[in-house]
Scaffold this motif. Structure first.
Motif, PDB file in Angstrom:
ATOM      1  N   LEU A   6       0.833  -1.205   0.000  1.00 14.45           N
ATOM      2  CA  LEU A   6       0.000   0.000   0.000  1.00 14.45           C
ATOM      3  C   LEU A   6       0.869   1.256   0.000  1.00 14.45           C
ATOM      4  CD1 LEU A   6      -2.666  -1.219   2.562  1.00 14.45           C
ATOM      5  CD2 LEU A   6      -3.152  -0.585   0.191  1.00 14.45           C
ATOM      6  N   LEU A   7       1.935   1.252   0.804  1.00 15.51           N
ATOM      7  CA  LEU A   7       2.835   2.402   0.819  1.00 15.51           C
ATOM      8  C   LEU A   7       3.514   2.574  -0.533  1.00 15.51           C
ATOM      9  CD1 LEU A   7       4.374   1.754   4.342  1.00 15.51           C
ATOM     10  CD2 LEU A   7       3.021   3.770   3.709  1.00 15.51           C
ATOM     11  N   GLY A   8       3.963   1.475  -1.124  1.00 14.54           N
ATOM     12  CA  GLY A   8       4.612   1.549  -2.425  1.00 14.54           C
ATOM     13  C   GLY A   8       3.687   2.030  -3.522  1.00 14.54           C
ATOM     14  N   ALA A   9       2.379   1.782  -3.350  1.00 10.46           N
ATOM     15  CA  ALA A   9       1.395   2.207  -4.345  1.00 10.46           C
ATOM     16  C   ALA A   9       0.954   3.651  -4.156  1.00 10.46           C
ATOM     17  CB  ALA A   9       0.183   1.288  -4.319  1.00 10.46           C
ATOM     18  N   GLY A  10       1.472   4.321  -3.117  1.00 11.46           N
ATOM     19  CA  GLY A  10       1.198   5.741  -2.979  1.00 11.46           C
ATOM     20  C   GLY A  10       0.392   6.160  -1.777  1.00 11.46           C
ATOM     21  N   VAL A  11       0.004   5.225  -0.903  1.00 11.98           N
ATOM     22  CA  VAL A  11      -0.733   5.615   0.301  1.00 11.98           C
ATOM     23  C   VAL A  11       0.241   6.307   1.260  1.00 11.98           C
ATOM     24  CG1 VAL A  11      -2.071   4.823   2.281  1.00 11.98           C
ATOM     25  CG2 VAL A  11      -2.368   3.722   0.055  1.00 11.98           C
ATOM     26  N   PRO A  12      -0.055   7.516   1.716  1.00 10.71           N
ATOM     27  CA  PRO A  12       0.859   8.199   2.643  1.00 10.71           C
ATOM     28  C   PRO A  12       0.999   7.433   3.961  1.00 10.71           C
ATOM     29  CG  PRO A  12      -0.723   9.752   1.696  1.00 10.71           C
ATOM     30  CD  PRO A  12      -1.202   8.371   1.345  1.00 10.71           C
ATOM     31  N   LEU A  13       2.225   7.402   4.494  1.00 15.49           N
ATOM     32  CA  LEU A  13       2.459   6.750   5.778  1.00 15.49           C
ATOM     33  C   LEU A  13       1.583   7.358   6.862  1.00 15.49           C
ATOM     34  CD1 LEU A  13       4.069   4.829   7.607  1.00 15.49           C
ATOM     35  CD2 LEU A  13       5.809   6.627   7.803  1.00 15.49           C
ATOM     36  N   ALA A  14       1.337   8.675   6.784  1.00 11.48           N
ATOM     37  CA  ALA A  14       0.538   9.357   7.806  1.00 11.48           C
ATOM     38  C   ALA A  14      -0.879   8.796   7.884  1.00 11.48           C
ATOM     39  CB  ALA A  14       0.496  10.858   7.524  1.00 11.48           C
ATOM     40  N   PHE A  40      14.656  -7.814  -6.500  1.00  8.34           N
ATOM     41  CA  PHE A  40      13.703  -6.764  -6.851  1.00  8.34           C
ATOM     42  C   PHE A  40      13.535  -5.775  -5.702  1.00  8.34           C
ATOM     43  CE2 PHE A  40      12.546 -10.370  -9.507  1.00  8.34           C
ATOM     44  CZ  PHE A  40      12.452  -9.770 -10.775  1.00  8.34           C
ATOM     45  N   ALA A  41      13.381  -4.504  -6.040  1.00  8.06           N
ATOM     46  CA  ALA A  41      13.153  -3.468  -5.039  1.00  8.06           C
ATOM     47  C   ALA A  41      11.756  -3.622  -4.451  1.00  8.06           C
ATOM     48  CB  ALA A  41      13.312  -2.083  -5.650  1.00  8.06           C
ATOM     49  N   ALA A  42      11.651  -3.419  -3.149  1.00  3.64           N
ATOM     50  CA  ALA A  42      10.358  -3.560  -2.465  1.00  3.64           C
ATOM     51  C   ALA A  42      10.348  -2.655  -1.237  1.00  3.64           C
ATOM     52  CB  ALA A  42      10.126  -5.013  -2.059  1.00  3.64           C
ATOM     53  N   ARG A 213      -5.483  -0.309 -17.098  1.00  6.01           N
ATOM     54  CA  ARG A 213      -4.486   0.691 -17.468  1.00  6.01           C
ATOM     55  C   ARG A 213      -3.763   1.041 -16.183  1.00  6.01           C
ATOM     56  NH1 ARG A 213      -7.654   3.791 -19.631  1.00  6.01           N
ATOM     57  NH2 ARG A 213      -7.359   3.169 -21.809  1.00  6.01           N
ATOM     58  N   VAL A 214      -2.617   0.398 -15.929  1.00  4.70           N
ATOM     59  CA  VAL A 214      -1.935   0.498 -14.645  1.00  4.70           C
ATOM     60  C   VAL A 214      -1.401   1.906 -14.432  1.00  4.70           C
ATOM     61  CG1 VAL A 214      -0.012  -0.358 -13.252  1.00  4.70           C
ATOM     62  CG2 VAL A 214      -1.352  -1.951 -14.637  1.00  4.70           C
ATOM     63  N   CYS A 215      -1.685   2.465 -13.255  1.00  6.53           N
ATOM     64  CA  CYS A 215      -1.215   3.810 -12.929  1.00  6.53           C
ATOM     65  C   CYS A 215      -0.283   3.827 -11.726  1.00  6.53           C
ATOM     66  CB  CYS A 215      -2.389   4.756 -12.701  1.00  6.53           C
ATOM     67  SG  CYS A 215      -3.483   4.271 -11.349  1.00  6.53           S
ATOM     68  N   ALA A 216      -0.252   2.758 -10.922  1.00  5.00           N
ATOM     69  CA  ALA A 216       0.640   2.708  -9.769  1.00  5.00           C
ATOM     70  C   ALA A 216       0.900   1.253  -9.406  1.00  5.00           C
ATOM     71  CB  ALA A 216       0.048   3.445  -8.574  1.00  5.00           C
ATOM     72  N   VAL A 217       2.092   0.993  -8.887  1.00  5.86           N
ATOM     73  CA  VAL A 217       2.486  -0.355  -8.478  1.00  5.86           C
ATOM     74  C   VAL A 217       3.107  -0.276  -7.097  1.00  5.86           C
ATOM     75  CG1 VAL A 217       3.905  -2.375  -9.003  1.00  5.86           C
ATOM     76  CG2 VAL A 217       2.935  -1.018 -10.875  1.00  5.86           C
ATOM     77  N   GLY A 218       2.676  -1.148  -6.211  1.00  3.98           N
ATOM     78  CA  GLY A 218       3.280  -1.260  -4.889  1.00  3.98           C
ATOM     79  C   GLY A 218       3.793  -2.667  -4.678  1.00  3.98           C
ATOM     80  N   VAL A 219       5.028  -2.795  -4.219  1.00  2.00           N
ATOM     81  CA  VAL A 219       5.624  -4.106  -3.963  1.00  2.00           C
ATOM     82  C   VAL A 219       5.978  -4.165  -2.484  1.00  2.00           C
ATOM     83  CG1 VAL A 219       7.450  -5.731  -4.558  1.00  2.00           C
ATOM     84  CG2 VAL A 219       6.551  -4.174  -6.306  1.00  2.00           C
ATOM     85  N   GLY A 220       5.267  -4.984  -1.739  1.00  2.00           N
ATOM     86  CA  GLY A 220       5.485  -5.118  -0.308  1.00  2.00           C
ATOM     87  C   GLY A 220       6.353  -6.320   0.001  1.00  2.00           C
ATOM     88  N   ASN A 231      10.124 -12.881  -2.208  1.00  2.00           N
ATOM     89  CA  ASN A 231       9.118 -12.952  -1.140  1.00  2.00           C
ATOM     90  C   ASN A 231       8.419 -11.595  -1.032  1.00  2.00           C
ATOM     91  OD1 ASN A 231       7.653 -13.948   1.059  1.00  2.00           O
ATOM     92  ND2 ASN A 231       9.218 -13.291   2.530  1.00  2.00           N
ATOM     93  N   VAL A 232       7.526 -11.333  -1.988  1.00  2.00           N
ATOM     94  CA  VAL A 232       6.860 -10.038  -2.065  1.00  2.00           C
ATOM     95  C   VAL A 232       5.381 -10.228  -2.381  1.00  2.00           C
ATOM     96  CG1 VAL A 232       8.931  -8.814  -2.827  1.00  2.00           C
ATOM     97  CG2 VAL A 232       7.337  -9.744  -4.535  1.00  2.00           C
ATOM     98  N   LEU A 233       4.624  -9.189  -2.117  1.00  2.00           N
ATOM     99  CA  LEU A 233       3.219  -9.096  -2.529  1.00  2.00           C
ATOM    100  C   LEU A 233       3.091  -7.846  -3.387  1.00  2.00           C
ATOM    101  CD1 LEU A 233       0.023  -9.669  -0.482  1.00  2.00           C
ATOM    102  CD2 LEU A 233       0.292  -7.514  -1.703  1.00  2.00           C
ATOM    103  N   ARG A 234       2.537  -7.990  -4.574  1.00  2.00           N
ATOM    104  CA  ARG A 234       2.468  -6.873  -5.512  1.00  2.00           C
ATOM    105  C   ARG A 234       1.035  -6.379  -5.660  1.00  2.00           C
ATOM    106  NH1 ARG A 234       4.699  -7.540 -11.591  1.00  2.00           N
ATOM    107  NH2 ARG A 234       3.046  -9.113 -11.543  1.00  2.00           N
ATOM    108  N   LEU A 235       0.863  -5.060  -5.600  1.00  2.00           N
ATOM    109  CA  LEU A 235      -0.440  -4.420  -5.751  1.00  2.00           C
ATOM    110  C   LEU A 235      -0.404  -3.540  -6.995  1.00  2.00           C
ATOM    111  CD1 LEU A 235      -3.276  -3.544  -4.708  1.00  2.00           C
ATOM    112  CD2 LEU A 235      -2.106  -1.802  -3.342  1.00  2.00           C
ATOM    113  N   LEU A 236      -1.276  -3.816  -7.943  1.00  2.00           N
ATOM    114  CA  LEU A 236      -1.391  -3.016  -9.158  1.00  2.00           C
ATOM    115  C   LEU A 236      -2.665  -2.186  -9.077  1.00  2.00           C
ATOM    116  CD1 LEU A 236      -0.511  -5.652 -11.926  1.00  2.00           C
ATOM    117  CD2 LEU A 236       1.040  -4.252 -10.554  1.00  2.00           C
ATOM    118  N   LEU A 237      -2.543  -0.888  -9.269  1.00  2.00           N
ATOM    119  CA  LEU A 237      -3.693   0.006  -9.297  1.00  2.00           C
ATOM    120  C   LEU A 237      -3.884   0.510 -10.715  1.00  2.00           C
ATOM    121  CD1 LEU A 237      -3.046   2.226  -6.144  1.00  2.00           C
ATOM    122  CD2 LEU A 237      -4.422   0.157  -6.312  1.00  2.00           C
TER     123      LEU A 237
END
Length: 405
Positions: A6-14, A40-42, A213-220, A231-237
């Motif tokens: 979720l953080l990698g996909a753009g959700v603010p930590l706050a 891979f970066a995560a 049409r992918v606009c953001a990717v988060g890799v946890g 050992n990652v979980l990928r979120l495509l938005l």
């Protein structure tokens, strides 16, 4: 992993930290670390808490959530996750859900995981129920989850050594697609009960990636970095896109417009008060159904009944199925894929004594072949003009005929 994705996909930590602070009775800090897994970066999100031996029951956790200053959607989603988890733990241990002691799950880090993920999902508008609140034209698809890798071997828990997947994970994933994990992966636990509860609560559908049409990717990232796989979980938005064959394209009849594969859900109901049906149809459309309708039928023993039919894209089948089983007296339903051919459509308009009436145009081989006034506009114009709706409809249809080729 979910927090990192979720953080990698753009959700603010706050956003995540504020939700965790609202519910936690003790200090809990989220720390973000950029890592590499399998080359891979995560993003890894650490949940930092003080040592605690408190074991909370589902009743305790429900009280914490109820008293927390959370957005209603976040609270409702977190309650749904923990309720699902308590029901699964109760089923495998033979206890009422309210008496279930969560052990590791009741610890502060697990509570932070659940509440943080729910806050992130709500922030992105991907939570169940978001579709009903969105503009109809947006047609949100919710979360589609791929088959869950559960792992193999054994794991040590508060109940001793358990086979992987643990009983609670098996119970939570009942009816959902799962598998042991990547070929050659070391024997280890890959899905916890908390993760399984989150996935099964959040999923609008199961299967491969829908057309986006992918606009953001988060890799946890997870804590381990085993050899052989990341050992990652990928979120495509992204936004849904239409990749159906066009006129004359593979699989489509020449000039026939779009060809898609959708699903029809059906059930026969003979014991529901007919006054309930309009609300059922509205709820199905709000859940993402493309169409829903009733057909009068005569069942065995001469009983009059209705067949409820729902047309829906594969990504929304689970959500629509839940509406059917929750809102009607049906105790089962049938599902089968169908091929849908749809003519390209655009909107035009005609002016009727100063009132605009939208007209839906459909084309075949590039020619406009139908021009149908929109009924809601006709009804509004009829009310404003003080005329019968059938009169206004006839006048609007006459004007719409000028739009035909």
């Amino acid at each position: 992993m979910l927090l990192g994705a979720l953080l990698g996909a753009g959700v603010p930590l706050a956003v995540l930290q504020a939700a965790v602070d609202a519910v936690s009775p003790e200090p809990v800090r989220l720390e973000v670390e950029k890592v590499r897994r399998g080359g891979f970066a995560a993003v890894r999100c650490h949940v930092v808490v003080a040592d605690s031996t408190t074991h909370r029951t589902w009743r305790d956790v429900r009280t914490l959530l109820g008293a927390a200053d959370l957005a209603p959607a976040v609270r409702d989603l977190a309650l749904a996750v923990f309720a699902r988890l308590a029901a699964a733990e109760g089923a495998v241990h033979g206890h009422p859900a309210d008496e279930v002691h969560f052990h590791e799950v009741g610890a502060l880090d697990a509570i932070a995981d659940v509440v943080g993920v729910c806050a992130g999902v709500v922030h992105l508008g991907l939570h169940p129920g978001a579709a009903a609140a969105a503009q109809p034209a947006a047609q949100p698809g919710g979360l589609t989850v791929s088959p869950v890798a559960v792992g193999s071997g054994t794991v040590r828990s508060a109940h001793g050594v358990l086979a992987v997947p643990p009983p609670a994970v098996v119970e939570l994933l009942r009816g959902a697609p799962s598998y042991a994990g990547p070929a050659g992966a070391p024997a280890q636990e890959l899905c916890t009960p908390t993760g399984a509860a989150l996935l099964t609560t959040l999923a609008a559908g199961w299967g491969p990636q829908p057309a986006l049409r992918v606009c953001a990717v988060g890799v946890g990232a997870g804590g381990r970095d085993p050899a052989g796989h990341a050992n990652v979980l990928r979120l495509l938005l992204g936004d849904p896109v239409d990749v159906a064959p066009r006129a004359g394209g593979p699989g489509g009849a020449p000039g026939a417009g779009d060809t898609t594969t959708e699903v029809v859900l059906e059930t026969n109901v003979d014991d529901l008060d007919p006054r309930v049906w309009p609300g059922v149809l509205d709820a199905l459309l709000a859940a993402g159904a493309a169409d829903a309708w009733l057909t009068p039928v005569l069942m065995k023993k001469g009983r009059p009944a209705h067949t409820l039919s729902v047309l829906v894209v594969p990504a929304r089948v689970a959500a629509v199925r839940d509406v059917v089983l929750r809102e009607t007296s049906a105790i089962g339903l049938r599902e089968h894929p169908v091929t849908k051919h749809a003519l390209p459509r655009t909107l035009a308009g005609v002016d009727l004594d100063g009132h605009r009436v939208a007209v839906k145009l459909s084309t075949l081989d590039g020619r406009v072949v139908t021009a149908q006034p929109e009924w809601d506009d006709v009804a509004r114009a009829a009310t404003a003009l003080g005329l019968p709706a059938r009169t206004v409809l006839a006048r609007a249809a006459a004007l719409a005929r000028d739009l035909l080729d």
